[in-house]
Design a protein around this motif. Sequence first.
Motif, short mmCIF file in Angstrom:
data_model
loop_
_atom_site.label_atom_id
_atom_site.label_comp_id
_atom_site.label_asym_id
_atom_site.label_seq_id
_atom_site.Cartn_x
_atom_site.Cartn_y
_atom_site.Cartn_z
N SER A 577 64.09 16.42 64.29
CA SER A 577 63.55 15.87 63.24
C SER A 577 64.18 14.69 62.93
O SER A 577 63.62 14.32 61.88
CB SER A 577 63.31 17.14 62.52
OG SER A 577 65.02 17.36 62.38
N GLU A 578 65.36 14.47 62.96
CA GLU A 578 66.21 13.38 62.41
C GLU A 578 67.09 12.95 63.90
O GLU A 578 67.07 13.26 64.88
CB GLU A 578 67.05 13.85 61.17
CG GLU A 578 67.60 15.19 61.54
CD GLU A 578 68.20 15.10 60.66
OE1 GLU A 578 68.90 15.50 59.29
OE2 GLU A 578 69.89 16.69 60.46
N LEU A 617 67.49 6.53 57.88
CA LEU A 617 68.14 7.58 57.81
C LEU A 617 68.69 8.41 59.03
O LEU A 617 68.29 8.62 59.67
CB LEU A 617 67.96 8.93 56.70
CG LEU A 617 67.05 8.72 55.66
CD1 LEU A 617 66.62 9.42 54.33
CD2 LEU A 617 68.59 7.31 54.37
N ARG A 618 70.18 8.79 59.02
CA ARG A 618 70.73 8.77 60.19
C ARG A 618 71.97 10.00 59.69
O ARG A 618 72.81 9.96 58.72
CB ARG A 618 71.44 7.85 61.33
CG ARG A 618 70.46 7.08 61.71
CD ARG A 618 71.00 5.79 62.17
NE ARG A 618 70.45 5.11 62.55
CZ ARG A 618 70.48 3.40 63.50
NH1 ARG A 618 72.05 2.79 62.68
NH2 ARG A 618 70.04 2.83 63.72
#
Length: 824
Positions: A577-578, A617-618
């Motif tokens: 998801s990320e 975004l991390r």
Amino acid sequence: MSALLHDALRGLRRRRGPTAVAVSGLMLAQAAGLLVALLAIALAAPDPAISDPHRVVVLDFKRNPPGPAGPTQAADADAGWPTASPVAFAPMLKQRQLPLDLISRAVHDGIDINHRGGLQPVYLLLADPDLVALLGLRALHGDLRATLARRDGIAISPTVVQRLWGELPLDQALGRRIEARGSLYTVGAVIPNSDPRSPVGANTIMGPIGQAMAMAGYDSQANTRPEHERNAIHQVNGRVLARLRPGTSPDQVGGWMREAFIQHPLYAQLPAEWGAGREAAFFRAVTLDRLPFEGADRQLRWRLIGAVAAAAALLLLLAAFNAMNLQAADLLQRQRETALRRALGANSAQLLQLWALEALLPLLLSAAGALLLAWWVAPAVAQWMGLPPSQPLADPIPLQALLGLSASVVLLLPLTLAVPAWLALRNAPAPALQGRTASEGPWGRRVRQGLLALQLGGALLLLSLAGVLALQQQHLLHADRGFDTRNRLWLGVLVNPDFVPNMDAFVAALGQHPAIRHWAFSNARPARDTEGPTELHVSTLQGQQHKQLLRLTTVSPSFFDTYGMTLLAGRPQTAFSEARLVIDAKAARQLGFASPQAAIGALLRGGGDALQEGSTLRRVVAVVKDVKLESARDAALPQAFLLSDQPQWDLSVEGPDPVALRQALDTLWKAHGPALMVHLQTADEQRAEAYQQEAQLTWTLAAVSLLAVGVAMLGAYALVADTLRRRRTELVLRRLHGAGHGAIVRRVAAEFTLPLLIAAAAGLPVAAWLGGLYLAGFEDRVDSATGLALPLAVASAAMLLTTALAALRHVRQALALQPIEALQ
């Protein structure tokens, strides 16, 4: 002249021993200097195919980021030039109708050719057609310029032809079709293997691919770079070259680049702080005859060559002092011969002619021996220095090197003869004819002791510096960088990193083999790749933003276990998801986190560069102890590791038995790996490669210092031998008056006390100063007590022992003297 030559040869035959000593020392010193000269000439030479290299320029561009890291004035921007620029400058300058011809772009890339179910990795040069005329490029077969102008055209080297079609005649490769990246290419030319001196050569970056290279047009289908990268005005991504028209200076090009940069539409999109009362970038042009001396790596290499050249010059000076000492002792022994020649009518000029010829013949012999020795050793030196086999070093011997060797003979002749001849000519002939030869006197003795002091001081200096370099080299190989290299093996997949094939079967086999304890993919080698991409990351804490450039490496979650990195908080784990990130403690501090634990779960906005912020975004999922992937010469950057489960082109494995580890990896790749070329290497070998230039300097200086110690040992031996010969009667009389062994040893040792003290007083401070300068060039260095004090102390003890060994034989002879010899 013939009688003079006959006399000189007869005199040399009588003094075979001293002559051989002098010739050997000078030959080794001249050979060392000649090898350094050959290396410097080879590295400085431009590609001979290029016409007027002083008229061909490479555009150079250096960004000037805001803040304390960047210079604010052009005068502060003398270092750190990349000798490259954004390739967008090529169309920018063409549009301005400047006095530049054949403006061309050249970009390094790679391409994997599909062949018989496998991939053949090939170095690829993307270039404009005008580059052919600009650099004098030629084709063995076909039309290279027309090939670069075609959208599907490609030129390949004989190595590629052989890998694809075996022993096919090169001309029959023309017109053949090859497939790469899903596109078909037509072979339009066969080009020679790359010249190592070419400004667009592949030799420094191809590595195990060897001479497998190809060329395609910059605007062809082989160029897969996105449009924004091709048009970027701030990203150094290739080389732009051009030829200056008559009357045009390289200094003008930098101003033209600056004007084009400022007037480009993208300049207005730069952040405001980049242009607020300051220069956003610096510009210049470098001619090809100056290019071998530019760039951080090349400048470091030339500093190392300069250090070795200075050591070789000092060695030659020490050998000359040794020859001078031997010449002085010889002429002192020949006082009766000299007096007889004077009595028979020889004047000072005629005596000088004889002695000059006697000194010249050994010098010519040593020069001839040095030339032969350097020619014989040159291929091994070139290989040891990492030069490609195609780079000429001593075949043939360059004219500049021969002239330098001849100049050394011309300079050494008066240096080795002046003082001995002056001492010999000042002695009156009458006493010598009566059998009462004069001693050299206090002044002559001081001169000879001074020469020995210079020899001992030079040897002490070189030996001390060699010790400093050796200890620093050991420190570089064993310093804590936040990861371990022992029992780690690297497998490099020679393929374009954007097109790594499926490796599921190989990955499954890795986890089941008992010899492999940990394994991980990455897009860099931690022990070797001291430079890497950086991305701007932004954290927001309590409404305040913290911005920091982080060096970014893509790795598998098991990467940290594989390299033994210390986990301070969290756990490396991927998620669909990320994007997830692991940072080191330095990065956590710079991003404003109070502790490693405080960084866990934070969202960072990344993907930006030095000019602007990104929007990716991390999430931080782990923090490791400070890691340094940079060279010891550079400060450690904050590190970030982007987690990925996808295969990368670098695989690292760790296990308890390195031999079993290599066998396992080789077996598994052959059984389950895709049909790709790979390269195996230990992480310890990679770490040593990162400091190869330092290691080469260390070993070279150690060899020169040992030669210098040998020369100093010969000087000490000659001095004590001549001292005992001249003072034999004095020592016998001392024996007659009851002097014991201790008194005789002290008397002989007194000859060396003053030279040793002078050598220590002169050599040790200079060695400490030069050693400190060398260590100051490293961010990570051995401490002063170990790195300076210890080598100086060991070198001093070594010189004392060397002097004692040189005098040992003659001291034993002195102790064997009996009082009865006073009556003889």
